[in-house]
Motif scaffolding. Structure first.
Motif, PDB file in Angstrom:
ATOM      1  N   HIS A   1      59.978 -56.661  14.159  1.00 32.17           N
ATOM      2  CA  HIS A   1      60.261 -57.586  13.051  1.00 32.17           C
ATOM      3  C   HIS A   1      61.735 -57.549  12.656  1.00 32.17           C
ATOM      4  CE1 HIS A   1      60.465 -54.243  10.048  1.00 32.17           C
ATOM      5  NE2 HIS A   1      59.644 -53.662  10.898  1.00 32.17           N
TER       6      HIS A   1
ATOM      7  N   ASP B   1      65.186 -50.521  11.373  1.00 27.74           N
ATOM      8  CA  ASP B   1      63.736 -50.633  11.166  1.00 27.74           C
ATOM      9  C   ASP B   1      63.283 -52.039  11.552  1.00 27.74           C
ATOM     10  OD1 ASP B   1      61.182 -50.954  10.169  1.00 27.74           O
ATOM     11  OD2 ASP B   1      61.653 -50.373   8.115  1.00 27.74           O
ATOM     12  N   GLY B   2      62.564 -52.146  12.664  1.00 26.13           N
ATOM     13  CA  GLY B   2      62.091 -53.443  13.133  1.00 26.13           C
ATOM     14  C   GLY B   2      63.085 -54.146  14.032  1.00 26.13           C
TER      15      GLY B   2
ATOM     16  N   GLU C   1      56.788 -58.269   8.197  1.00 26.71           N
ATOM     17  CA  GLU C   1      56.177 -56.958   8.465  1.00 26.71           C
ATOM     18  C   GLU C   1      56.249 -56.086   7.226  1.00 26.71           C
ATOM     19  OE1 GLU C   1      55.661 -52.814   9.530  1.00 26.71           O
ATOM     20  OE2 GLU C   1      57.418 -53.716   8.647  1.00 26.71           O
ATOM     21  N   GLU C   2      57.356 -56.193   6.476  1.00 25.05           N
ATOM     22  CA  GLU C   2      57.603 -55.189   5.431  1.00 25.05           C
ATOM     23  C   GLU C   2      56.638 -55.276   4.254  1.00 25.05           C
ATOM     24  OE1 GLU C   2      59.237 -52.677   5.736  1.00 25.05           O
ATOM     25  OE2 GLU C   2      60.786 -52.979   7.227  1.00 25.05           O
TER      26      GLU C   2
ATOM     27  N   HIS D   1      60.254 -48.793  18.048  1.00 27.14           N
ATOM     28  CA  HIS D   1      60.534 -48.661  16.615  1.00 27.14           C
ATOM     29  C   HIS D   1      61.176 -47.302  16.374  1.00 27.14           C
ATOM     30  CE1 HIS D   1      59.982 -49.159  12.296  1.00 27.14           C
ATOM     31  NE2 HIS D   1      59.583 -50.394  12.519  1.00 27.14           N
TER      32      HIS D   1
ATOM     33  N   GLN E   1      60.979 -43.186  11.684  1.00 28.49           N
ATOM     34  CA  GLN E   1      60.815 -43.182  10.218  1.00 28.49           C
ATOM     35  C   GLN E   1      60.223 -41.871   9.724  1.00 28.49           C
ATOM     36  OE1 GLN E   1      58.584 -47.118  10.178  1.00 28.49           O
ATOM     37  NE2 GLN E   1      60.180 -47.618   8.712  1.00 28.49           N
TER      38      GLN E   1
ATOM     39  N   HIS F   1      52.396 -50.486  11.647  1.00 29.69           N
ATOM     40  CA  HIS F   1      53.323 -51.329  12.424  1.00 29.69           C
ATOM     41  C   HIS F   1      52.560 -52.540  12.936  1.00 29.69           C
ATOM     42  CE1 HIS F   1      56.565 -48.434  12.418  1.00 29.69           C
ATOM     43  NE2 HIS F   1      55.700 -47.486  12.723  1.00 29.69           N
TER      44      HIS F   1
END
Ligand code: ZN
Length: 416
Positions: free
Chosen positions: A87, A98-99, A132-133, A194, A197, A362
């Motif tokens: 994403h 991130d993404g 996505e978030e 990804h 995290q 995800h």
């Protein structure tokens, strides 16, 4: 099917330059990004991605949730495509990777195959999943969820942001609502790169996480009922202390989670006692037990043992108890063949790797329900994410994209 040659690599500098170029759109206030879904900045990022994909010879598909599909043709017109992506939307104070790494990693694979004139039997499709978030529009992974049949499109369109603006209206406003029916595409496989995290890969000094599972989650709300009474004048034997019962139950929650170490976890983050007054013995306690594990059997076992242990505790104390399952989702087990393709790729390329469980949700977790799916993870500094200070190294990004390249190309089958 033949494995790709060991020296097949992506262009790490070009991938990094693209990451930095995308990060200029929707800059944050502290060096990261604020490119929230369905904002003007999201539209601008999408346009840049589309331009890059078209420059690489791809045709862009767009569905009614705004999911983007950049297709590089394969040699066999009948073969289902191998999808790769993540994403482009970010948190309001999000990082640059991130993404974004997963989307631009997909593009970098296509650019690399173009450079080398490599043809694959199956088409390859680089994908950007909308929202996505889940910050502006809850829930997270909204559009991959509609794609996988977890939510209806009408329900998704009706989600509202904090200002009351609907998802469907904003998707139209920014000009990224396509005509294609959501979920109509069939996939040979899906791969998502990804950042981790989390802190495990960096701490263990590993280049690559081979993601085998996603954590499942179970929320049980527990209500213990005793009797409100004066904390001074009520003799100890006559108390019906719901707060004390809760404390004893929470010890059991901890013990139960530890019994399934290392992957299971358990705690109660939401706790209310009533009337919550300094001189009243609590007559009621309400709390939510959060259990997580990558194994459904383990989650079920933890739920059952909680009920048995809690009933024993309240029976002995002469209190009442009620349980209500208020939320959860099943653990994800990624496709064994796709996971093996990722592990073999890391091995072939000489990158250190370890199997890992994704603690976060995800897009791949939903797509796994409709197509064989796996994920590649690369480390991030201090495990920090959803923070503008999120950082990775160019080498980590390149290693992750190399592994993605090999897994995708092996699955898409080189024809010449
Ligand atoms: Zn993400």
């Amino acid at each position: 099917m033949a494995a790709p040659a060991q020296n097949l690599r992506i262009n790490g500098d070009r991938l990094w330059d693209s990451l930095m170029e995308m990060a200029k759109i929707g800059p944050g206030v502290a060096g990261g990004n604020n490119r929230q879904t369905l904002t003007d900045e999201d539209a601008e990022g999408r346009a840049l991605f589309q331009k890059w994909c078209e420059d690489a010879g791809c045709s862009m598909g767009l569905d009614q949730m705004g999911n983007m599909f950049a297709r590089r043709e394969g040699a066999d017109a009948e073969a289902l495509p191998v999808y790769v992506g993540s994403h482009l939307d970010t948190q309001p104070t999000g990082g640059k990777y991130d993404g974004v790494l997963g989307v631009l990693g997909g593009l970098e694979i296509i650019r690399t195959l173009n450079d080398l004139g490599i043809k694959t039997k199956h088409p390859i499709v680089a994908t950007n999943w909308t929202n996505e978030e889940g910050t502006r529009y809850a829930p997270a992974m909204l559009s991959s969820g509609v794609f996988a049949g977890m939510h209806t499109q009408d329900w998704a369109y009706d989600r509202e942001d904090a200002e009351g603006k609907k998802f469907g209206d904003e998707l139209n406003r920014i000009g990224w609502r396509g005509d294609e029916e959501v979920g109509a595409r069939k996939m040979h496989a899906f791969f998502e790169l990804h950042i981790e995290q989390g802190p495990i890969l960096e701490a263990e000094g590993k280049d690559i996480g081979v993601v085998t599972h996603g954590q499942g989650l179970s929320w049980t709300q527990v209500t213990v009922t005793g009797k409100d009474a004066h904390t001074g004048s009520t003799p100890m034997p006559m108390r019906k202390n719901a707060g004390l019962a809760m404390a004893r139950i929470l010890e059991k929650v901890d013990e139960i989670a530890w019994s399934h170490a290392p992957h299971a976890v358990g705690a109660a983050g939401h706790i209310d006692v009533y009337p919550n007054s300094r001189n009243v013995i609590p007559g009621k306690a309400v709390f939510t037990v959060d259990f997580r594990s990558p194994e459904l059997d383990v989650i079920t076992d933890m739920e059952n043992r909680l009920r048995v242990a809690a009933e024993d505790i309240v029976n002995e104390m002469g209190l009442q108890i009620e349980f209500e399952k208020v939320g959860g989702f099943d653990p994800v087990k990624f496709d064994e063949g796709c996971v093996a393709a990722v592990r073999d790729a890391a091995e072939r390329l000489g990158y250190s790797h370890t199997d890992i469980i994704s603690g976060a949700g995800h897009d791949a977790c939903w797509i796994n329900r409709v197509a064989p799916t796996a994920m590649v993870m690369c480390p991030c500094v201090d495990g920090l994410s959803h923070n503008e200070a999120e950082e990775i190294s160019k080498d980590w990004a390149a290693a992750g994209a190399d592994v993605l390249l090999h897994a995708v190309v092996e699955t898409a089958e080189i024809v010449e």
